[in-house]
Design an enzyme around this catalytic site. Structure first.
Site, short mmCIF file in Angstrom:
data_model
loop_
_atom_site.label_atom_id
_atom_site.label_comp_id
_atom_site.label_asym_id
_atom_site.label_seq_id
_atom_site.Cartn_x
_atom_site.Cartn_y
_atom_site.Cartn_z
N GLU A 83 21.10 -20.15 80.84
CA GLU A 83 20.60 -18.97 81.57
C GLU A 83 19.91 -19.19 83.08
OE1 GLU A 83 20.11 -15.15 78.91
OE2 GLU A 83 18.01 -16.37 79.12
N HIS A 131 32.50 -37.10 63.91
CA HIS A 131 33.63 -36.82 63.25
C HIS A 131 34.12 -35.80 63.43
CE1 HIS A 131 32.56 -40.40 60.44
NE2 HIS A 131 31.48 -40.13 61.08
N LYS A 184 25.62 -6.01 78.65
CA LYS A 184 25.11 -4.92 78.12
C LYS A 184 25.58 -3.49 78.32
CE LYS A 184 20.54 -7.40 77.79
NZ LYS A 184 19.26 -7.34 78.53
O1 PA5 Z 1 15.04 -15.80 78.77
C1 PA5 Z 1 15.27 -14.60 78.92
O2 PA5 Z 1 14.63 -14.08 79.68
C2 PA5 Z 1 16.28 -13.74 77.98
O3 PA5 Z 1 16.76 -14.55 77.04
C3 PA5 Z 1 15.36 -12.89 77.07
O4 PA5 Z 1 14.32 -13.86 76.38
C4 PA5 Z 1 16.11 -12.06 75.95
O5 PA5 Z 1 16.95 -11.58 76.82
C5 PA5 Z 1 15.28 -11.29 75.16
O6 PA5 Z 1 14.56 -10.40 76.21
P1 PA5 Z 1 13.37 -9.53 75.69
O7 PA5 Z 1 12.28 -10.31 75.36
O8 PA5 Z 1 13.09 -8.73 76.90
O9 PA5 Z 1 13.76 -8.51 74.43
#
Ligand code: PA5
Length: 427
Positions: free
Chosen positions: A278, A299, A413
């Site tokens: 990410e 394996h 989303k």
């Molecule tokens: O690293 C990040 O920012 C994302 O992976 C969020 O943690 C994830 O989308 C969850 O978001 P939120 O804490 O706003 O529900």
């Protein structure tokens, strides 16, 4: 504390140009001038944690342990992976009954999972920690809708004393709900993104409830923060890791396989995949992070790694010392023909497997990085997770990418919301 080894040529990796680039990144990081620097709260977070904050987490953890046998932690992405990684790494494989069972939910949308979870806790005392920085993420919000109702049906008004909310200080639907119902609240700091939040209340509360030593975890992170802040490439493993993987990326190795020999590190690997995927996967750039557990995956995926498309680099997370082990014994009839291993411990076997696999993959054209950590405990895990976060920032900046946003996550989303005709998305 962490030692990084690599198969490449040091001179080729640490050219004067690269060293200058790393120095500039270091400067921009610590003077908060790089892209996304408004999300650098995690950088000096461990050394700024107050006793008051830790006490509040520990007091709340005790309160939850006294009122419940199960804590359900609702969250997704960075709002659950850090806690899950630390708890899985520290808890025993089978006797999981530490202080209290911690179960995660809201990280997928499985009706069967939620239904069975509610059945499972029916004869147990339950508390809930719902974690969402934005307070609007659909998956945890959906799970919370069901679980909140479940708790209210079971406990009536007293349900409010069993619900703990970790969210933004000032905004979001979850915050409004928490205020309205008078739930206990913890804050996700504005300047710390989800995947960098394991040392905030996001990670610390569930970890403390599970019975682990959060002071030691923070001590380890603090040590990491202090030891890795400098820019000397000879002695900074975070910079070494970032620079080596970047060099390999430039040579066309666009997938990193993180391998361990410890199944209990599976969620540390998941956490790492989220952190790097990410943070770096933007603007059509970045190394794709995947993970394997050896020798299990030798394996299965081992064949591909040895012999498939040559765009893989492999990093081994090696734990040098284990606290539990078995030694192969001499069998009288040697029917299984394993007596040649007598006297060897299973950890020693794994270390031989590491050498053998690493050499085989190297000669198959997969460059190697080794990351050595002394042992798995709270302190060393704290050190390791901070190390990976810092290296990730260097690594993304080497790609000229903002490590702290995730614009690509919005696309799917929006599509789902349109299909579901969420108000505001109808067109
Ligand atoms: O690293 C990040 O920012 C994302 O992976 C969020 O943690 C994830 O989308 C969850 O978001 P939120 O804490 O706003 O529900």
């Amino acid at each position: 504390m962490i030692k990084v080894t690599y198969s490449g040529d040091r001179e080729a990796i640490f050219t004067d140009e690269r060293i200058n680039q790393l120095k500039e990144i270091n400067h921009n990081l610590y003077t908060k001038q790089g892209a996304g620097s408004e999300f650098l709260g995690w950088l000096d977070w461990p050394s700024n944690i107050s006793d008051e904050f830790l006490n509040r987490i520990q007091e709340t953890a005790k309160e939850i342990q006294n009122q419940a046998n199960v804590l359900i932690v609702v969250g997704i992405g960075g709002s659950y992976l850090g806690a899950k990684a630390v708890i899985e790494a520290l808890q025993p494989y089978f006797e999981k009954n530490h202080e209290l069972e911690v179960i995660f939910a809201g990280h997928q949308v499985s009706g069967a999972y939620l239904k069975q979870l509610m059945d499972y806790v029916e004869d147990k005392e339950v508390a809930l920690n719902v974690i969402s920085k934005s307070g609007t993420t659909t998956e945890p919000a959906l799970a919370f809708r069901f679980l909140q109702q479940y708790l209210e049906d079971r406990y009536g008004e007293a349900a409010a004393n069993r619900i703990y909310v970790t969210t933004d200080e000032n905004k979001g639907a979850l915050l409004n709900l928490a205020k309205e119902k008078g739930y206990n609240r913890f804050v996700v700091p504005d300047d710390v993104g989800g995947r960098y939040s394991v040392f905030t209340a996001v990670g610390l509360l569930p970890i403390a409830v599970a019975g682990f030593d959060i002071e030691q975890l923070i001590q380890g992170a603090k040590q990491s923060e202090t030891e890795l802040a400098h820019v000397d490439v000879e002695s900074n493993p975070a910079i070494q890791y970032a620079a080596v993987r970047h060099q390999l990326y430039e040579q066309g190795y666009t997938n990193e396989v993180l391998a361990t020999f410890e199944p209990k590190l599976a969620y540390v690997q998941e956490w790492w995949m989220q952190l790097y995927g990410e943070s770096e996967g933007k603007d059509q750039k970045g190394i794709f992070p995947v993970s394997v557990i050896y020798t299990t995956d030798l394996h299965s995926l081992g064949q591909y790694i040895q012999d498939g498309k040559r765009d893989l680099l492999e990093s081994f997370l090696i734990i040098d010392e284990v606290d539990e082990d078995l030694e192969v014994f001499e069998a009288e009839n040697n029917a299984d023909q394993l007596n040649y291993l007598a006297g060897l411990s299973l950890h020693e076997f794994n270390m031989v497997a590491y050498q053998g696999t690493s050499n085989a993959h190297l000669s198959g054209g997969v460059p190697q990085i080794g990351i050595h950590l002394k042992q798995i405990d709270e302190y060393h895990l704290g050190y390791l997770l901070y190390f990976y976060m810092l290296a990730c920032a260097y690594s993304a900046y080497l790609l000229d990418i903002n490590p702290f946003n995730q614009p690509g996550v919005e696309e799917y989303k929006t599509n789902i919301f349109k299909l579901l005709k969420k108000p505001g998305y109808e067109d």
